[in-house]
Motif scaffolding. Structure first.
Motif, short mmCIF file in Angstrom:
data_model
loop_
_atom_site.label_atom_id
_atom_site.label_comp_id
_atom_site.label_asym_id
_atom_site.label_seq_id
_atom_site.Cartn_x
_atom_site.Cartn_y
_atom_site.Cartn_z
N TYR A 137 4.21 -0.50 4.98
CA TYR A 137 3.18 0.00 5.90
C TYR A 137 2.92 1.48 5.61
O TYR A 137 3.73 2.34 5.95
CB TYR A 137 3.62 -0.15 7.35
N PRO A 138 1.79 1.79 4.97
CA PRO A 138 1.47 3.20 4.72
C PRO A 138 1.25 3.96 6.03
O PRO A 138 0.74 3.41 7.01
CB PRO A 138 0.17 3.13 3.90
N GLU A 139 1.65 5.20 6.01
CA GLU A 139 1.46 6.08 7.16
C GLU A 139 0.16 6.86 6.99
O GLU A 139 -0.06 7.51 5.97
CB GLU A 139 2.64 7.05 7.28
N THR A 169 -3.19 8.76 3.20
CA THR A 169 -2.16 7.79 3.55
C THR A 169 -0.94 8.01 2.65
O THR A 169 -1.07 8.32 1.47
CB THR A 169 -2.67 6.35 3.38
N GLN A 170 0.24 7.81 3.23
CA GLN A 170 1.48 8.03 2.50
C GLN A 170 2.43 6.87 2.72
O GLN A 170 2.56 6.37 3.85
CB GLN A 170 2.14 9.34 2.95
N SER A 171 3.07 6.43 1.65
CA SER A 171 4.05 5.35 1.72
C SER A 171 5.40 5.87 1.25
O SER A 171 5.49 6.58 0.24
CB SER A 171 3.63 4.15 0.85
N LYS A 172 6.44 5.50 1.97
CA LYS A 172 7.79 5.89 1.57
C LYS A 172 8.17 5.16 0.29
O LYS A 172 7.90 3.97 0.14
CB LYS A 172 8.78 5.55 2.67
N THR A 173 8.77 5.86 -0.65
CA THR A 173 9.25 5.25 -1.91
C THR A 173 10.71 5.61 -2.09
O THR A 173 11.22 6.57 -1.50
CB THR A 173 8.44 5.74 -3.11
N LYS A 201 8.60 0.61 -2.38
CA LYS A 201 7.68 1.43 -1.58
C LYS A 201 7.56 0.77 -0.21
O LYS A 201 7.77 -0.44 -0.05
CB LYS A 201 6.31 1.54 -2.24
N GLY A 202 7.21 1.58 0.79
CA GLY A 202 7.08 1.06 2.15
C GLY A 202 5.93 0.08 2.27
O GLY A 202 4.88 0.24 1.64
N TYR A 253 7.73 10.01 -1.51
CA TYR A 253 6.51 9.46 -0.90
C TYR A 253 5.44 9.28 -1.95
O TYR A 253 5.31 10.09 -2.87
CB TYR A 253 6.00 10.39 0.22
N ASP A 254 4.70 8.20 -1.80
CA ASP A 254 3.53 7.94 -2.61
C ASP A 254 2.32 8.36 -1.79
O ASP A 254 1.99 7.72 -0.78
CB ASP A 254 3.45 6.46 -2.98
#
Length: 245
Positions: free
Chosen positions: A238-240, A168-172, A235-236, A132-133
């Motif tokens: 859509y950030p969560e 905010t977190q983005s899947k990587t 990376k995703g 995660y980023d």
């Protein structure tokens, strides 16, 4: 003059085609030209009498023809060193076999918009690294009055306290194809790595949009033999939002 108690034999190994010198310590006269015998599960033909006798063995069993000897000890039945029955000379072109079964390390399917305006898919079956980023925004909060915590051992004086108000977190992730033919690698570098719209397909068939973060695309050199491993970083899209207050 007494006869020796051994027989010297010059032989031809019918497995590897090389000559060897034997000393049969079973007695004198055991082994004649044209006969065959077994040694370490290899077939030898006696080509002449005499020789250096560098290999000692004791045997009274000899065969009159190759077929009988081969039936008793076919080449390679019990491999021995340094004798090797396998001929390493290549007699045809190379054939490549690519195993694709349930034993693959990964099985991540990727879909992307190609240059023709439609979608292609490819399964990345080698290693996959996921993370995660994390992006945090902080603010400073003034300390409370000294009377509220002056006597507490955790009191930090009049310094401001940093707190997180937005997280905010983005899947990587990093995907590997494993070693694949250069024709496949050339197709992926042209279409996938340069595509503006890429998706991961999960186990339920749902699409998860991603953005490829590879900053450089190197096409495989088709003039150099071998296979290559294509790696994509993403990376995703859509950030969560984990915190927003």
């Amino acid at each position: 003059m007494a006869a020796p108690d051994f027989t010297l034999l010059t032989t031809l190994n019918r497995c590897d085609g090389k000559s060897y010198f034997f000393k049969n310590t079973y007695g004198y006269g055991y082994g004649q030209v044209g006969e065959f015998f077994c040694y370490n599960e290899e077939v030898y033909e006696i080509t002449s009498l005499g020789g250096g006798g560098t290999i000692s063995f004791a045997s009274a069993s000899f065969y009159s023809d190759y077929a009988s000897a081969y039936a008793a000890c076919p080449c390679g039945l019990v491999p021995s060193d340094p004798v090797d029955c396998q001929d390493t000379q290549r007699i045809s072109e190379y054939f490549y076999f690519y195993l694709d079964g349930n034993c693959s390390v990964g099985d991540q399917q990727v879909m992307w918009l190609n240059t023709l305006g439609t979608y292609d898919q490819y399964n990345f079956r080698a290693r996959e690294d996921v993370g995660y980023d994390v992006n945090k925004q902080e603010f400073k909060q003034a300390p409370s009055l000294y009377s509220d915590g002056w006597n507490e051992y955790t009191y930090y004086g009049w310094n401001y306290e940093n707190k997180v108000w937005n997280n905010t977190q983005s899947k990587t992730g990093i995907l590997h194809t494993g070693y694949i033919p250069k024709s496949d690698a050339d197709w992926l570098t042209e279409e996938l790595l340069r595509s503006p719209r890429v998706y991961l397909i999960d186990a339920d068939g749902d699409l998860y949009p991603i953005i490829l973060t590879n900053t450089e695309v190197i096409k495989p050199n088709l003039q150099i033999p071998g296979q290559v491993d294509i790696v994509i970083e993403y990376k995703g899209a859509y950030p969560e939002v984990r915190q927003n207050n």
